[in-house]
Design a protein around this motif. Structure first.
Motif, short mmCIF file in Angstrom:
data_model
loop_
_atom_site.label_atom_id
_atom_site.label_comp_id
_atom_site.label_asym_id
_atom_site.label_seq_id
_atom_site.Cartn_x
_atom_site.Cartn_y
_atom_site.Cartn_z
N SER A 1 11.34 -6.20 1.89
CA SER A 1 11.71 -6.69 0.55
C SER A 1 11.60 -5.56 -0.45
O SER A 1 11.06 -4.49 -0.16
CB SER A 1 10.78 -7.82 0.12
OG SER A 1 9.48 -7.31 -0.11
N ARG A 2 12.13 -5.82 -1.63
CA ARG A 2 11.94 -4.89 -2.75
C ARG A 2 11.02 -5.58 -3.75
O ARG A 2 10.91 -6.80 -3.76
CB ARG A 2 13.29 -4.56 -3.38
CG ARG A 2 14.25 -3.87 -2.39
CD ARG A 2 15.33 -3.11 -3.11
NE ARG A 2 16.34 -2.62 -2.19
CZ ARG A 2 16.30 -1.43 -1.59
NH1 ARG A 2 15.28 -0.62 -1.80
NH2 ARG A 2 17.27 -1.05 -0.79
N GLU B 1 14.63 -5.21 -7.96
CA GLU B 1 13.21 -5.57 -8.16
C GLU B 1 12.25 -4.39 -8.00
O GLU B 1 11.13 -4.43 -8.48
CB GLU B 1 12.82 -6.65 -7.14
CG GLU B 1 13.25 -8.05 -7.55
CD GLU B 1 12.78 -9.07 -6.53
OE1 GLU B 1 11.72 -9.67 -6.74
OE2 GLU B 1 13.50 -9.23 -5.52
N SER B 2 12.72 -3.36 -7.28
CA SER B 2 11.86 -2.18 -7.12
C SER B 2 12.08 -1.17 -8.25
O SER B 2 11.42 -0.13 -8.28
CB SER B 2 12.17 -1.48 -5.79
OG SER B 2 11.81 -2.27 -4.71
N GLY B 3 13.05 -1.44 -9.13
CA GLY B 3 13.33 -0.50 -10.22
C GLY B 3 14.42 0.48 -9.87
O GLY B 3 14.67 1.44 -10.59
N ALA C 1 -5.60 -2.98 12.62
CA ALA C 1 -4.43 -2.25 12.10
C ALA C 1 -3.40 -3.18 11.49
O ALA C 1 -3.18 -4.28 11.99
CB ALA C 1 -3.81 -1.43 13.22
N GLY C 2 -2.76 -2.72 10.42
CA GLY C 2 -1.67 -3.48 9.79
C GLY C 2 -0.41 -2.63 9.75
O GLY C 2 -0.47 -1.42 9.49
N ILE C 3 0.72 -3.26 10.05
CA ILE C 3 2.01 -2.54 10.01
C ILE C 3 2.94 -3.31 9.08
O ILE C 3 3.02 -4.54 9.16
CB ILE C 3 2.66 -2.48 11.42
CG1 ILE C 3 1.68 -1.92 12.45
CG2 ILE C 3 3.95 -1.66 11.39
CD1 ILE C 3 2.17 -2.01 13.90
N VAL C 4 3.66 -2.58 8.20
CA VAL C 4 4.55 -3.27 7.25
C VAL C 4 5.81 -2.44 7.06
O VAL C 4 5.77 -1.20 7.17
CB VAL C 4 3.81 -3.53 5.91
CG1 VAL C 4 3.43 -2.23 5.22
CG2 VAL C 4 4.60 -4.41 4.97
N THR C 5 6.93 -3.10 6.84
CA THR C 5 8.18 -2.38 6.54
C THR C 5 8.64 -2.76 5.13
O THR C 5 8.65 -3.95 4.77
CB THR C 5 9.30 -2.73 7.56
OG1 THR C 5 9.41 -4.14 7.71
CG2 THR C 5 9.02 -2.13 8.91
N GLY D 1 7.48 -6.98 3.54
CA GLY D 1 7.12 -5.85 2.69
C GLY D 1 5.80 -6.05 1.95
O GLY D 1 4.94 -6.84 2.38
N PHE D 2 5.64 -5.33 0.84
CA PHE D 2 4.35 -5.35 0.12
C PHE D 2 3.93 -6.77 -0.29
O PHE D 2 2.76 -7.11 -0.25
CB PHE D 2 4.43 -4.45 -1.12
CG PHE D 2 4.33 -2.97 -0.81
CD1 PHE D 2 3.45 -2.50 0.14
CD2 PHE D 2 5.12 -2.04 -1.50
CE1 PHE D 2 3.35 -1.13 0.43
CE2 PHE D 2 5.03 -0.68 -1.22
CZ PHE D 2 4.14 -0.22 -0.26
N ARG D 3 4.91 -7.59 -0.67
CA ARG D 3 4.53 -8.93 -1.15
C ARG D 3 3.90 -9.77 -0.04
O ARG D 3 3.12 -10.68 -0.30
CB ARG D 3 5.73 -9.64 -1.78
CG ARG D 3 6.83 -10.00 -0.80
CD ARG D 3 7.97 -10.76 -1.47
NE ARG D 3 8.82 -9.86 -2.26
CZ ARG D 3 8.94 -9.94 -3.58
NH1 ARG D 3 8.28 -10.86 -4.26
NH2 ARG D 3 9.74 -9.11 -4.21
N GLY D 4 4.25 -9.45 1.23
CA GLY D 4 3.74 -10.22 2.36
C GLY D 4 2.24 -10.09 2.57
O GLY D 4 1.62 -10.92 3.24
#
Ligand code: ADP
Ligand code: FBP
Ligand code: MG
Length: 542
Positions: free
Chosen positions: A189-190, A374-376, A117-121, A155-158
């Motif tokens: 992150s954004r 950065e997220s728009g 499992a992966g968890i991300v914020t 976040g997503f970049r991680g």
């Protein structure tokens, strides 16, 4: 009361229940029910096999005493929660969206030792993020014996940056004390969304379950990732946990952290009130977050009771002129000695065009200039500090009155605090039902409370619905104007113009929601949902 009356009453109740059941069966049969069907792992991978939930085993064998799950705690198959609170006829009942009730089921589609499992914020901070992380970890570990759990940092970049150093192993001891902390232990992150790079990392880590905590932007990302994963034929179940202090996620009662943020905001309103009362012609202005919507501003005003004027992006206003905000501030300061104003960060959207252009000119910002993060997301013009200086000038020029204006911009202070009691309970509930949903084979859904019941909402439906916005006719806005006593802040000509504009926006949104209803109706009638085989819908485990 005599027993004859009670018997009659009981009989009548039975008949009514039976009628309701007949009606529900008939509607289900006719596939007219706008069910928001949640994708099941067996839709994507028909060979997937179920096992009995370990929650049953633990009960029967008394192996585990950290939880106790009676028979009736499992969610009954085809249990839906109506989106509309009220309905007056069957047509309204039919047209209400129905969300699948979330919670533990008896059939589970993962062995604990198979799970990675992966968890991300992602996105901006929000009170309660750590509580959600904690409850996902503990539910996976304790309820389903999952031992491979990663937290993905930043976040997503991680997922892919500095791989694999941003993947940290999590277990109950590591998250034991995090619920009392603001922020997120994983960082956020954004920007940085990159589906191919993320999928590469997912493959390398062998991830088969993803728990993604984030707001509207994050959910658009989840949808894009979900599509990319399906194109590759990868068996990765995904769940979103909606997060935003702005409370603009559609369908759900409220997003976690919102209430805590409002509680923190009220403290700043209190300060503004004290400052304004302590100065001659005192004016306290508080700017609160909400770049596209005014939910925080309105709820904080309703909780404070000390606010005299509230400005939000969705409800138009003019600052100058006889009917404008400035005259209201000056009048109140003169009559009552002080005035408290709350302005939502994105309130520029509520300004009439001429005044908006004038403000931008004064601030040296081009009419069409839009700064984005950065997220728009749009970066708002600081309307609070503009009003601060502009109203003082206006009062001096037009009324020869010297206002003492104090401006408070709590900005990040309202979202960095730990979750309050209600939000903590909500967060742990959401984290737990997210785990039950994924383990029981559902995927591509987000969790939330609808009418105070945890439900699973398909991600595509959530994304298509767009962000929620307050309307002039909404109950909360009406409550607000009766509490502040503010008038429309529009001249009759401007009122006529903006009402048309607001109605058009309302119509557009209704059409958008109608499309979603048709989409839900077009879907096959809940075949995956029938795979649940819980027996009762009372007191389900969440
Ligand atoms: N349309 C989109 N497609 C893919 N990713 C997106 C999209 N919109 C936003 N994201 C990503 O989602 C993450 C969070 O978005 P953001 O708007 O910053 O916060 P929030 O999810 O709280 O609204 C960011 O990493 C951003 O790049
Ligand atoms: O300065 P940051 O981190 O971009 O955050 C500011 C923004 O975050 C928000 O709280 C909303 O962010 P999310 O959509 O990420 O929850 C806005 O109201 C605010 O404008
Ligand atoms: Mg957002």
């Amino acid at each position: 009361m005599n027993s004859e009356f009670l018997d009659k009453h009981a009989q009548r109740l039975k008949e009514l229940v039976a009628q309701r059941q007949d009606l529900a069966d008939e509607l289900l049969e006719q596939k007219k029910v706008n069910i928001c069907r949640v994708t099941h792992i067996t839709d994507l991978f028909p060979d997937s096999k179920s096992i009995e939930s370990p929650l049953i085993k633990s009960l029967e064998h008394g192996e585990h005493n950290s939880f106790y799950l009676p028979e009736m705690s499992f969610v009954k198959e085809n249990t839906f929660v109506l989106q509309e609170k009220f309905y007056t006829d069957t047509l309204e009942l039919e047209s209400s969206l129905k969300f699948l009730r979330a919670g533990a089921r008896k059939d589970v589609y993962f062995q604990g030792d198979e799970v990675r499992a992966g968890i991300v914020t992602c996105g901006g901070l929000c009170p309660g993020l750590n509580v959600v992380i904690r409850s996902i970890v503990t539910a996976l570990w304790n309820d389903y014996s999952v031992r491979k759990i990663w937290g993905i940092k930043w976040g997503f970049r991680g997922f892919y940056e500095d791989f694999p150093n941003n993947w940290v192993s999590l277990d109950p001891t590591k998250v034991a004390n995090i619920h009392n902390l603001g922020g997120t232990i994983l960082g956020s992150s954004r920007g940085g969304f990159n589906a191919p790079a993320m999928i590469e990392a997912i493959k390398k880590q062998g991830i088969n379950q993803l728990y993604i905590i984030g707001g509207d932007g994050t959910h658009r990302g989840i949808l894009a990732l979900q599509k990319a994963l399906r194109e590759e034929g990868l068996q990765v179940s995904i769940c979103g946990i909606p997060k935003t202090i702005d409370n603009d996620i559609p369908f759900i009662d409220r997003s976690f952290g919102f209430q805590t943020a409002c509680e923190a905001a009220v403290k700043f309103i209190d300060s503004a009130n004290v400052e304004s009362e302590a100065a001659e012609y005192g004016v306290g202005i508080v700017k609160l977050m909400g770049r596209y919507c005014g939910y925080i501003a309105v709820a904080s005003c309703l909780a404070s009771r000390d606010v005299n004027i509230c400005l939000i992006p969705e409800v138009h206003f003019q600052l100058e002129g006889e009917e404008g905000v400035y005259e209201a501030i000056i009048e109140r300061a003169k009559v009552k000695g002080h005035c408290v104003v709350v302005v939502a960060e994105g309130a520029e959207d509520g300004m009439i065009p001429e005044e908006r252009d004038k403000m931008r000119e004064k601030l040296g910002i081009a009419k069409d200039q839009v700064k984005k993060d950065e997220s728009g997301n749009v970066k708002s013009v600081d309307i609070g500090s503009y009003i601060k200086s502009d109203v003082a000038k206006y009062a001096m020029e037009k009324h020869n009155t010297k206002l003492t204006v104090k401006y408070l911009d709590p900005m990040y202070a309202i979202r960095t605090v730990p979750a309050n009691c209600d939000d903590t309970v909500l967060c742990s509930r959401l984290g737990t039902v997210a785990v039950h949903g994924i383990l029981c084979g559902f995927t591509d859904f987000s969790v939330g409370l609808v009418r105070d019941e945890p439900v699973m909402i398909p991600i595509d439906i959530l994304v298509e619905a767009g962000s929620k916005k307050m309307k002039r006719k909404d109950y909360d806005w009406q409550r607000l104007i009766s509490s502040t006593g503010q008038w429309s802040f529009l001249s009759p000509e401007n009122f006529a113009k903006v009402i048309t504009q607001e109605r058009e926006e309302d119509k557009r949104r209704k059409e958008q929601l109608l499309k979603i209803k048709y989409k839900a109706q077009d879907q096959k009638n809940g075949s995956a949902q029938r795979r649940d085989r819980g027996h009762s819908n009372e007191n389900h485990h969440d």
